[in-house]
Enzyme design. Structure first.
Site, PDB file in Angstrom:
ATOM      1  N   HIS A  64       0.858  -1.181   0.000  1.00 50.87           N
ATOM      2  CA  HIS A  64       0.000   0.000   0.000  1.00 50.87           C
ATOM      3  C   HIS A  64       0.900   1.239   0.000  1.00 50.87           C
ATOM      4  O   HIS A  64       2.124   1.132   0.140  1.00 50.87           O
ATOM      5  CB  HIS A  64      -0.926  -0.004   1.225  1.00 50.87           C
ATOM      6  CG  HIS A  64      -0.224  -0.012   2.539  1.00 50.87           C
ATOM      7  ND1 HIS A  64      -0.151  -1.128   3.345  1.00 50.87           N
ATOM      8  CD2 HIS A  64       0.472   0.942   3.192  1.00 50.87           C
ATOM      9  CE1 HIS A  64       0.536  -0.844   4.424  1.00 50.87           C
ATOM     10  NE2 HIS A  64       0.947   0.407   4.360  1.00 50.87           N
TER      11      HIS A  64
HETATM   12  P1  TYD Z   1      -1.528  -2.817   7.558  1.00 45.96           P
HETATM   13  O1  TYD Z   1      -0.980  -1.445   7.790  1.00 45.96           O
HETATM   14  O2  TYD Z   1      -2.246  -3.052   6.263  1.00 45.96           O
HETATM   15  O3  TYD Z   1      -0.365  -3.905   7.712  1.00 45.96           O
HETATM   16  P2  TYD Z   1       0.947  -4.188   6.857  1.00 45.96           P
HETATM   17  O4  TYD Z   1       1.346  -2.940   6.144  1.00 45.96           O
HETATM   18  O5  TYD Z   1       1.955  -4.623   7.872  1.00 45.96           O
HETATM   19  O6  TYD Z   1       0.687  -5.300   5.923  1.00 45.96           O
HETATM   20  O7  TYD Z   1      -2.456  -3.189   8.779  1.00 45.96           O
HETATM   21  C1  TYD Z   1      -2.976  -4.495   8.952  1.00 45.96           C
HETATM   22  C2  TYD Z   1      -4.265  -4.375   9.740  1.00 45.96           C
HETATM   23  O8  TYD Z   1      -4.016  -3.817  11.036  1.00 45.96           O
HETATM   24  C3  TYD Z   1      -5.318  -3.457   9.083  1.00 45.96           C
HETATM   25  O9  TYD Z   1      -6.583  -4.043   9.297  1.00 45.96           O
HETATM   26  C4  TYD Z   1      -5.218  -2.174   9.850  1.00 45.96           C
HETATM   27  C5  TYD Z   1      -4.764  -2.606  11.224  1.00 45.96           C
HETATM   28  N1  TYD Z   1      -3.897  -1.608  11.889  1.00 45.96           N
HETATM   29  C6  TYD Z   1      -4.392  -0.874  12.953  1.00 45.96           C
HETATM   30  O10 TYD Z   1      -5.560  -1.018  13.359  1.00 45.96           O
HETATM   31  N2  TYD Z   1      -3.586   0.060  13.549  1.00 45.96           N
HETATM   32  C7  TYD Z   1      -2.311   0.266  13.150  1.00 45.96           C
HETATM   33  O11 TYD Z   1      -1.582   1.120  13.728  1.00 45.96           O
HETATM   34  C8  TYD Z   1      -1.804  -0.511  12.040  1.00 45.96           C
HETATM   35  C9  TYD Z   1      -0.394  -0.328  11.550  1.00 45.96           C
HETATM   36  C10 TYD Z   1      -2.624  -1.437  11.448  1.00 45.96           C
END
Ligand code: TYD
Length: 148
Positions: A64
Site C-alpha cells: 500500500h
Molecule cells: P496494515 O498497515 O495493512 O499492515 P501491513 O502494512 O503490515 O501489511 O495493517 C494491517 C491491519 O491492522 C489493518 O486491518 C489495519 C490494522 N492496523 C491498525 O488497526 N492500527 C495500526 O496502527 C496498524 C499499523 C494497522
C-alpha cells in the site's frame, strides 16, 4: 541528526527521497544500546509505534501507499526487505541491523518481504492510525501519482 527535512508532496516524492539512516548507538563489552529520540533522530515527530512479528515464511506485508504518513522502519531483530515504488522507479532495501532505519516519505508504494524467522519489524510513524490515509489499490496509486 536530520539537517534536511524531506519534502512532503505525495505526487512528486520519489524513492530517492527515502533514505537509510544509521541510528545513534553506544556499544561496549556489555552490549549495545540504540537510541531514537523524537527529532533530531527522526525527521518527524513520532506519534505511533507498532511492530510486526511472527510473519510466516514467504509472506509479504505492506502493499500500500500513504497520503501523508511518514515512517521510520527498522529490523529490531532478524532481517527483512522493503521494496519501494514511486510508479517510475523501484528500490529494494535490506534491513538487517537494529540500528539501520529506512525513512519512507508519503506517496511511495511499499512491499515488505523475505522476513527471516523470528524477525521483528519496528515502525515509528508520524501519525496515529487512519485508514483514510492508505491507498491500497495499486492502479489507484498509479493514477494519483500521474495526475498533473
Ligand atoms: P496494515 O498497515 O495493512 O499492515 P501491513 O502494512 O503490515 O501489511 O495493517 C494491517 C491491519 O491492522 C489493518 O486491518 C489495519 C490494522 N492496523 C491498525 O488497526 N492500527 C495500526 O496502527 C496498524 C499499523 C494497522
Amino acid at each position: 541528526m536530520f539537517l534536511k527535512k524531506p519534502k512532503m508532496d505525495f505526487k512528486s516524492n520519489s524513492v530517492f527521497d527515502c533514505t537509510l539512516v544509521e541510528i545513534n548507538t553506544i556499544k561496549d563489552l556489555s552490549g549495545v544500546i540504540t537510541i531514537v529520540e523524537n527529532e533530531p533522530s527522526t525527521p518527524f515527530e513520532v506519534k505511533r509505534i507498532y511492530y510486526l512479528y511472527d510473519v510466516p515464511g514467504g509472506q509479504k506485508r505492506g502493499e500500500h501507499a500513504h497520503k501523508e504518513l511518514q515512517q521510520f522502519v527498522f529490523a529490531a531483530r532478524g532481517s527483512f526487505e522493503v521494496v519501494l515504488d514511486d510508479n517510475l522507479n523501484k528500490r529494494r532495501f535490506v534491513l538487517n541491523k537494529p540500528n539501520l532505519a529506512l525513512h519512507i516519505v508519503p506517496g511511495i508504494w511499499r512491499c515488505l518481504d523475505n522476513f527471516s524467522t523470528g524477525s521483528v519489524c519496528m515502525v515509528l510513524a508520524s501519525h496515529i492510525y487512519d485508514e483514510g490515509d492508505y491507498i491500497r489499490n495499486y492502479q489507484e496509486f498509479q493514477i494519483l501519482k500521474k495526475r498533473g
